[in-house]
Enzyme design. Structure first.
Site, PDB file in Angstrom:
ATOM      1  N   HIS A 256       0.856  -1.188   0.000  1.00  0.00           N
ATOM      2  CA  HIS A 256       0.000   0.000   0.000  1.00  0.00           C
ATOM      3  C   HIS A 256       0.893   1.239   0.000  1.00  0.00           C
ATOM      4  CE1 HIS A 256       0.854  -0.592   4.330  1.00  0.00           C
ATOM      5  NE2 HIS A 256       0.748   0.722   4.408  1.00  0.00           N
TER       6      HIS A 256
ATOM      7  N   ARG B  33       1.971 -16.166 -16.032  1.00  0.00           N
ATOM      8  CA  ARG B  33       1.423 -17.466 -16.395  1.00  0.00           C
ATOM      9  C   ARG B  33      -0.080 -17.318 -16.618  1.00  0.00           C
ATOM     10  NH1 ARG B  33       4.758 -21.686 -15.449  1.00  0.00           N
ATOM     11  NH2 ARG B  33       3.568 -22.512 -17.228  1.00  0.00           N
TER      12      ARG B  33
ATOM     13  N   ASP C   2      12.537 -29.125 -14.358  1.00  0.00           N
ATOM     14  CA  ASP C   2      11.253 -28.591 -13.903  1.00  0.00           C
ATOM     15  C   ASP C   2      10.700 -29.516 -12.833  1.00  0.00           C
ATOM     16  OD1 ASP C   2       8.748 -27.565 -13.545  1.00  0.00           O
ATOM     17  OD2 ASP C   2       8.045 -27.896 -15.594  1.00  0.00           O
TER      18      ASP C   2
ATOM     19  N   SER D 240       8.270 -21.045 -10.865  1.00  0.00           N
ATOM     20  CA  SER D 240       7.679 -21.255 -12.188  1.00  0.00           C
ATOM     21  C   SER D 240       6.498 -20.341 -12.439  1.00  0.00           C
ATOM     22  CB  SER D 240       7.221 -22.710 -12.323  1.00  0.00           C
ATOM     23  OG  SER D 240       6.124 -22.963 -11.463  1.00  0.00           O
TER      24      SER D 240
ATOM     25  N   ASP E 109       1.520   4.954   1.889  1.00  0.00           N
ATOM     26  CA  ASP E 109       1.208   5.805   3.044  1.00  0.00           C
ATOM     27  C   ASP E 109       1.335   7.266   2.629  1.00  0.00           C
ATOM     28  OD1 ASP E 109       0.761   3.743   4.979  1.00  0.00           O
ATOM     29  OD2 ASP E 109       2.918   3.366   4.975  1.00  0.00           O
TER      30      ASP E 109
ATOM     31  N   GLY F 174       3.692 -21.193 -11.582  1.00  0.00           N
ATOM     32  CA  GLY F 174       2.578 -22.135 -11.612  1.00  0.00           C
ATOM     33  C   GLY F 174       2.535 -22.965 -10.347  1.00  0.00           C
ATOM     34  N   LYS F 175       3.006 -24.242 -10.448  1.00  0.00           N
ATOM     35  CA  LYS F 175       2.952 -25.140  -9.295  1.00  0.00           C
ATOM     36  C   LYS F 175       4.320 -25.484  -8.724  1.00  0.00           C
ATOM     37  CE  LYS F 175       0.799 -28.442 -11.384  1.00  0.00           C
ATOM     38  NZ  LYS F 175       0.166 -29.783 -11.563  1.00  0.00           N
TER      39      LYS F 175
ATOM     40  N   LYS G 193      24.100  25.888 -27.258  1.00  0.00           N
ATOM     41  CA  LYS G 193      24.329  24.515 -27.705  1.00  0.00           C
ATOM     42  C   LYS G 193      25.534  24.528 -28.641  1.00  0.00           C
ATOM     43  CE  LYS G 193      22.198  20.348 -29.522  1.00  0.00           C
ATOM     44  NZ  LYS G 193      23.454  19.891 -30.079  1.00  0.00           N
TER      45      LYS G 193
END
Length: 837
Positions: A48, A773, A666, A701, A50, A703-704, A245
């Site tokens: 959040h 994912r 994996d 990953s 503050d 995922g899982k 310049k």
């Protein structure tokens, strides 16, 4: 007042153990003479913001879960919390675990605020109007108390009021696109140039090290701060200074104890070419440090001429070259980069006082910028440079420095030339180009004027060794007559009246070849709008040229994340992600109707072109259509616009396409497998790879499961690497059959961790680090350190919504990845694996 302040801080003090937390206990006092505000980004149990306003000796505070929005239609919830001490405005750090508000805190924005009306009355009645002058937030705002049925929750709304700083939420999200700390930036207000009288007092004052300088040794190398091209002066010029310049070469002077070195903006040492300047600086007995300036040749009118400068180098007659210095980022054991510009310049002017003729201080002008541009153009100058009076020194291109040119003028890459006509010798015209966002050279027209006999002969001599048989331009160049192509190595500076709608130059005039800028860095310079004196305008990470269709379409119903939020996420992590994408073929996972509907893979180019996504050479795999590569962060955004959610990469780079440079393991948990088993499996995987003397890097990953990645020397072909990875997995599953399984299929992996080695075969891919994912929650794959493994709660520890929490660590856990690639021969021998050669 002291009793009132102490009373207002009683709740703050009661909630904290100051023997443990680094938060300040002391109330502090205001030192700016103006009311301060600060917004602290706080990763507590949930991220959040503050929001704090100084009033009556303390900081009135609100917790804003989603952070501020520049859209007037967004009414952001702001929960009123306990007052904080003014000293809390400087707090950044980590609040320890088990302490109130435990988590990381950064200063997201800071500055001053001005009440509109009586602030005490507005605060008491619950309708507080004010303006903000910060680094990110500006203009009019209002805090409005809500009528709540829950008296314990003092809920307000933070709303942006209508003014020139409003931005639609569909176009710009300031919290997503400007996520970083501003703690090291100076106060967000114009600095005041010190007023000093004449005489010795002035000399003593200017010679003192400016306040804000930090003791630090000068760095070994330095990249200069660069200006942004704008189309007009800022609307409020009070906070700016203006300089000429110069039409020359940028030069950095590194002052060392026994010598002075002169370095170009690209890091080339020109000390020998400019020995008279180096010797002059050495004679001035300056202290060690870095001076920033420009070398020029001045004509009789006092204007700088790049052509004269080039001629001086060509003839080796450089003694008339002068150097104008305008900044001093390091000096005498101090880092001055955070000191406001006007104070750095004042200090620089004092140490250059009385310098010999070739060394000069670049004066600033107080006239209106429009008048200065007009005068500069009449004098034949290139234009003027504007700089914020309070700007810090950043080694990058910054909107705090702007350039206003008399006409269109920039560098172009030379890609070819045409035959001369009539009595002209050498060449007819140079064929010019610029690089697009994908890094491809695009034809921009030809220039045939501005040459003389000497320059024609000189350029012709440069072109002939670069001859090539094919065009270097990506687009077709249709020109009559005999055209000669060259390798794109030379850079020409050209003035012109305007760009045509088709991207061609009108009325171009050649000025000179440039050797201080590499051809690969030349792109089209598009002017932007300059803003007011103390406005650090948020620069959107989503470029205006990206047209987002259906931005509010929901991609994930479980989180409510929309398409535009996916694009903003990839804008946020684009640079981090490119470290893992660069040079690798990719496969894309698209979800055109959201992740609940079927998704599909895209491996090859299609009829819809996406900026920043290119097709690889078909010769890599002649049996299939060309594969894809993401070549720039823009490729991520244009892909996300085409409904791409996931980015998957191959285990080889395009330059060594048939020899993988990594193995991926994996770890995929089966049904009923606890998360702790995945963590334990990853650690065991690392240990066994360590026994084989192979490196192991870890990432979630999204995922899982977890991915263990081993960088290897690209030595063996795909089948050999896949077979060896299978041998490793088989050994793990045989040794620890209760934990691991090497056979795929849901029935085989119940209660166990399947180690998928098939990721290492030809054509197989693995989700890229930082990719989202296409699963409920939109988790992301994130590189992590092994020391973090016990603290991970899931493979989707971070998501598109919470990815900002990980930006500070970025790719740091994998910082040694590129240097860790290891040959496989010794590991194969240790496992008694014999590759079939």
């Amino acid at each position: 007042m002291a009793k009132k302040k102490a009373s207002s801080l009683a709740r703050y003090i009661a909630k904290r153990n100051f023997a443990v937390t680094p938060e300040p206990r002391d109330g502090g006092t205001s030192t700016t003479g103006a009311l301060q505000f600060v917004i602290q980004k706080h990763w507590a149990s949930r991220l959040h913001y503050d929001f704090r306003l100084e009033l009556d000796g303390s900081m009135k505070s609100w917790a804003v879960p989603k952070g501020p929005s520049l859209d007037t239609k967004d009414k952001r919830m702001a929960v009123h919390v306990e007052d904080h001490p003014i000293s809390y405005n400087d707090f950044e750090g980590q609040i320890p675990e088990k302490q109130y508000g435990a988590g990381k805190v950064i200063i997201w924005d800071k500055g001053t605020w001005t009440p509109l009306g009586d602030p005490q009355e507005g605060y008491r009645k619950g309708h507080l109007k004010f303006t903000l002058d910060g680094h990110k937030l500006h203009g009019a705002w209002v805090l409005v108390r809500m009528k709540s049925r829950q008296p314990a929750q003092d809920a307000w709304l933070l709303i942006k009021e209508k003014d020139k700083f409003v931005r639609p939420a569909s176009e710009f999200s300031i919290t997503d696109e400007l996520p970083d700390s501003v703690a090291k930036l100076p106060a967000a207000k114009p600095a005041v140039l010190p007023q000093v009288k004449s005489g010795r007092k002035k000399s003593r004052l200017l010679s003192a090290m400016p306040q804000g300088a930090v003791k630090a040794a000068a760095p070994a190398s330095l990249k200069p701060m660069l200006a942004t091209l704008v189309d007009q002066p800022p609307p409020s010029p009070e906070g700016w200074i203006y300089e000429v310049k110069f039409d020359g070469y940028r030069i950095l002077a590194k002052i060392e104890t026994r010598r002075v070195r002169l370095i170009t903006r690209n890091g080339h040492d020109w000390t020998d070419k400019l020995s008279h300047l180096s010797e002059t600086l050495q004679s001035m007995a300056l202290k060690p440090g870095w001076l920033d300036g420009e070398i020029v040749m001045l004509n009789e009118a006092g204007a700088s001429s790049f052509q004269d400068l080039q001629n001086a180098f060509d003839s080796a007659r450089t003694t008339d070259i002068a150097c104008f210095f305008f900044d001093l980022p390091f000096y005498d054991g101090h880092d001055l980069t955070a000191v406001p510009l006007v104070e750095r310049r004042t200090f620089l002017q004092s140490i250059l006082e009385g310098a010999p003729a070739p060394i000069r201080f670049s004066d600033a002008f107080d006239a209106a910028p429009d008048d200065l541009v007009t005068s500069a153009c009449k004098l034949g100058l290139e234009g003027i440079i504007g700089k914020r009076r309070d700007s810090i020194y950043n080694s990058r291109r910054s909107p705090d420095w702007i350039k206003l040119k008399c006409g269109h003028r920039q560098e172009f890459v030379v890609g070819g030339w045409t035959e001369p006509k009539g009595s002209r010798a050498g060449l007819g015209a140079l064929l010019l180009g610029v690089h697009n966002a994908a890094g491809k050279l695009v034809y921009a027209g030809k220039v045939g004027s501005g040459f003389n006999e000497k320059s024609l002969a000189h350029i012709s001599g440069k072109l002939k060794p670069l001859a090539t048989s094919s065009s270097p331009f990506q687009n077709r160049v249709a020109l009559a007559g005999n055209v000669h192509w060259v390798k794109p190595r030379l850079v020409a500076e050209v003035t012109f009246s305007q760009w045509t709608g088709g991207g061609q130059l009108r009325h171009p005039v050649f000025h000179a070849l440039r050797t201080d800028k590499p051809a690969s860095a030349i792109v089209k310079e598009d002017p932007v709008i300059a803003l007011g004196p103390d406005v650090e305008e948020p620069q959107s990470r989503i470029p205006p040229r990206l047209k987002v269709s259906n931005p509010e379409r929901i991609v994930d119903a479980t989180t409510g994340i929309s398409k535009i939020e996916i694009i903003r996420y990839y804008a946020l992590v684009g640079e981090l992600m490119m470290e893992h994408l660069r040079g690798r073929p990719v496969s894309l996972v698209k979800a055109p109707k959201g992740i609940k509907q079927p998704t599909f893979f895209q491996k090859h180019a299609e009829k819809f072109q996406m900026e920043g996504v290119v097709s690889l050479d078909r010769k890599l795999d002649p049996e299939h259509p060309p594969y894809l590569e993401i070549v720039s962060p823009m490729g991520l955004l244009s892909s996300a616009q085409m409904n791409v959610i996931e980015f998957h990469t191959w285990n080889a780079v395009k330059s060594r396409f048939h020899k993988p440079d990594r193995m991926v393991f994996d770890l995929d948990p089966g049904e009923g497998t606890p998360w702790s088993a995945v963590q334990n499996g990853a650690e065991l995987m690392r240990s066994f790879l360590g026994e084989l003397k192979l490196p192991a890097f870890l990432k979630t990953s999204g995922g899982k499961g977890l991915h263990v990645v081993t960088p290897i020397t690209p030595q063996f072909d795909w089948d050999t690497v896949k077979d060896f990875s299978e041998a490793i997995v088989t050994h793990m599953a045989t040794t620890l059959p209760k934990l691991f399984v090497a056979k795929s299929g849901p029935k085989n992996r119940i209660g166990k961790v399947f180690i998928d080695y098939l990721r290492n075969g030809f054509g197989a891919t693995t989700v890229c680090a930082w990719s989202a994912r296409a699963r409920p929650g939109l988790g992301i794959s994130v590189p992590v350190a092994w020391s973090e493994l016990p603290k991970l709660k899931s493979a989707a520890q971070w998501s598109v919504k919470t990815g900002q929490q990980r930006l500070a660590e970025g790719n740091q856990p994998w910082q040694d990845y590129s240097s860790s690639a290891t040959p496989l021969a010794a590991a194969m021998k240790a496992l008694d694996f014999r590759p079939d050669r």
